[in-house]
Design a protein around this motif. Sequence first.
Motif, PDB file in Angstrom:
ATOM      1  N   SER A  94     -16.320  -3.490 -17.622  1.00 22.66           N
ATOM      2  CA  SER A  94     -16.056  -2.064 -17.408  1.00 22.66           C
ATOM      3  C   SER A  94     -14.814  -1.605 -18.159  1.00 22.66           C
ATOM      4  O   SER A  94     -14.806  -0.505 -18.748  1.00 22.66           O
ATOM      5  CB  SER A  94     -15.918  -1.761 -15.911  1.00 22.66           C
ATOM      6  OG  SER A  94     -14.837  -2.470 -15.343  1.00 22.66           O
ATOM      7  N   SER A  95     -13.755  -2.403 -18.160  1.00 18.39           N
ATOM      8  CA  SER A  95     -12.551  -2.016 -18.893  1.00 18.39           C
ATOM      9  C   SER A  95     -12.808  -1.994 -20.395  1.00 18.39           C
ATOM     10  O   SER A  95     -12.247  -1.160 -21.119  1.00 18.39           O
ATOM     11  CB  SER A  95     -11.395  -2.965 -18.565  1.00 18.39           C
ATOM     12  OG  SER A  95     -11.673  -4.286 -19.001  1.00 18.39           O
ATOM     13  N   LEU A 109     -20.296   6.799 -14.716  1.00 22.01           N
ATOM     14  CA  LEU A 109     -20.120   5.355 -14.564  1.00 22.01           C
ATOM     15  C   LEU A 109     -21.305   4.706 -13.871  1.00 22.01           C
ATOM     16  O   LEU A 109     -21.645   5.041 -12.733  1.00 22.01           O
ATOM     17  CB  LEU A 109     -18.844   5.065 -13.775  1.00 22.01           C
ATOM     18  CG  LEU A 109     -17.542   5.632 -14.363  1.00 22.01           C
ATOM     19  CD1 LEU A 109     -16.355   5.226 -13.491  1.00 22.01           C
ATOM     20  CD2 LEU A 109     -17.337   5.156 -15.790  1.00 22.01           C
ATOM     21  N   VAL A 156     -10.648   4.319 -10.336  1.00 21.60           N
ATOM     22  CA  VAL A 156     -10.429   4.965 -11.626  1.00 21.60           C
ATOM     23  C   VAL A 156      -9.156   5.797 -11.569  1.00 21.60           C
ATOM     24  O   VAL A 156      -9.044   6.718 -10.748  1.00 21.60           O
ATOM     25  CB  VAL A 156     -11.624   5.856 -12.006  1.00 21.60           C
ATOM     26  CG1 VAL A 156     -11.364   6.551 -13.342  1.00 21.60           C
ATOM     27  CG2 VAL A 156     -12.900   5.033 -12.082  1.00 21.60           C
ATOM     28  N   CYS A 170     -22.712   3.104  -9.060  1.00 25.42           N
ATOM     29  CA  CYS A 170     -21.459   2.564  -8.535  1.00 25.42           C
ATOM     30  C   CYS A 170     -21.194   3.180  -7.162  1.00 25.42           C
ATOM     31  O   CYS A 170     -21.707   4.253  -6.831  1.00 25.42           O
ATOM     32  CB  CYS A 170     -20.299   2.893  -9.483  1.00 25.42           C
ATOM     33  SG  CYS A 170     -20.428   2.133 -11.107  1.00 25.42           S
ATOM     34  N   LEU A 188     -16.745  -1.504 -11.480  1.00 24.63           N
ATOM     35  CA  LEU A 188     -15.418  -1.928 -11.918  1.00 24.63           C
ATOM     36  C   LEU A 188     -15.050  -3.288 -11.327  1.00 24.63           C
ATOM     37  O   LEU A 188     -15.408  -3.604 -10.185  1.00 24.63           O
ATOM     38  CB  LEU A 188     -14.361  -0.898 -11.516  1.00 24.63           C
ATOM     39  CG  LEU A 188     -14.210   0.336 -12.419  1.00 24.63           C
ATOM     40  CD1 LEU A 188     -15.418   1.252 -12.321  1.00 24.63           C
ATOM     41  CD2 LEU A 188     -12.930   1.094 -12.078  1.00 24.63           C
ATOM     42  N   ASN A 193     -22.127   2.935 -19.469  1.00 26.84           N
ATOM     43  CA  ASN A 193     -21.228   4.021 -19.095  1.00 26.84           C
ATOM     44  C   ASN A 193     -21.280   5.078 -20.188  1.00 26.84           C
ATOM     45  O   ASN A 193     -21.334   4.743 -21.378  1.00 26.84           O
ATOM     46  CB  ASN A 193     -19.789   3.527 -18.937  1.00 26.84           C
ATOM     47  CG  ASN A 193     -19.572   2.780 -17.637  1.00 26.84           C
ATOM     48  OD1 ASN A 193     -20.355   2.905 -16.691  1.00 26.84           O
ATOM     49  ND2 ASN A 193     -18.503   1.999 -17.571  1.00 26.84           N
ATOM     50  N   PRO A 215     -14.500  -6.374  -5.526  1.00 33.35           N
ATOM     51  CA  PRO A 215     -13.965  -6.587  -6.876  1.00 33.35           C
ATOM     52  C   PRO A 215     -13.206  -7.910  -6.973  1.00 33.35           C
ATOM     53  O   PRO A 215     -12.819  -8.499  -5.962  1.00 33.35           O
ATOM     54  CB  PRO A 215     -13.011  -5.402  -7.059  1.00 33.35           C
ATOM     55  CG  PRO A 215     -12.502  -5.133  -5.676  1.00 33.35           C
ATOM     56  CD  PRO A 215     -13.653  -5.446  -4.742  1.00 33.35           C
ATOM     57  N   ASP A 254     -15.594   2.130  -6.292  1.00 35.82           N
ATOM     58  CA  ASP A 254     -15.421   2.086  -7.741  1.00 35.82           C
ATOM     59  C   ASP A 254     -14.758   3.365  -8.235  1.00 35.82           C
ATOM     60  O   ASP A 254     -13.866   3.337  -9.085  1.00 35.82           O
ATOM     61  CB  ASP A 254     -16.773   1.906  -8.433  1.00 35.82           C
ATOM     62  CG  ASP A 254     -17.325   0.508  -8.268  1.00 35.82           C
ATOM     63  OD1 ASP A 254     -16.602  -0.451  -8.560  1.00 35.82           O
ATOM     64  OD2 ASP A 254     -18.488   0.373  -7.852  1.00 35.82           O
TER      65      ASP A 254
END
Length: 330
Positions: free
Chosen positions: A126-127, A116, A84, A76, A120, A57, A204, A80
Amino acid sequence: MGATPSLGPPSRVNSMARKPGEQVRPQAERVRLCVPASTSNLGPGFDCLGLALSLHNVFIFEPAPEVSVVVKLHGCDDHDGQMVAEGRRNLVWQSADEVFRRTGARVNGLKITMNLAVPLARGLGSSATAIIAGVAGANLLLGSPLSDGEVFGLIVDLEGHPDNVAASYYGGLTAAMICKRTPHLIRYDVPPDIRIVAAIPDYPLSTEKARAALPKEVPLSDAVHNLARTPFVIEALRNGALENLALAMDDRLHEPYRIALLRNGRAIRKAALAAGAAGVAISGAGPTMIAFCHEPTAKAIAEAMTAQLKGGRVEVLGVDKKGLRATVRK
């Protein structure tokens, strides 16, 4: 193999960076950060082991009157992008704002552009990339009032566990722990021909849901089982001898409880091993599954995993050795 020094407490500000009473203000007009994805646990190394991946990212910080977030998707899907958060609810801004608060900086707004490529809530950190970008980017924007150890300590403080952030920040293979609120880690290099085949589903799975599936207590024999295997995983990845990785990646603390949350997870694992994977594990909290191999067998393993994946994509990745990269324009 290299080991980092002990890192300082996350709440301490580098007093050498500015004079007493001096107001901290932005020192740069643009900061660009490239943060790799990561996979964690690697089977038995629950909440300890992490590996940086060649999927990134990219975040760009520019001072602005207000907080704004621009999201650009590279690999993505639209779902995704919808996950955000905007404005001051965005995790990157909230992480950056913690640096502003702790240093006493006056920053009212920021334009954050997010490119990105790491999906996610798929178990690929990702976080962690967002928190790393927020803390490191804000610190660079201010002229680095926090030391490297303080930056990493704050990142761990915000993330809550060090496995993904250690790998993404420093690159390579990492083993990390927290002792008395201070993170400690060891970093290892990994041979360049190691490949990680990632079966990334199109749905997810939140870390909270994956952790809720775990028992509050485990048998002593299961804890010993994992402890005995974790050094073998480290050594196999460090020296590239993957022959015993399938035995070493046999986990009893989290995967038996989480595999039911993954659609066709058992079939994906079986197919990857049959195609020549040295070891297969759930990536982080899932739902992505990762297979380890040398480069010549990666294509066949990817094809086998694709045949069992019910929606999503399979990517063949390498190990990112550099970790966080940043450029500053003043």
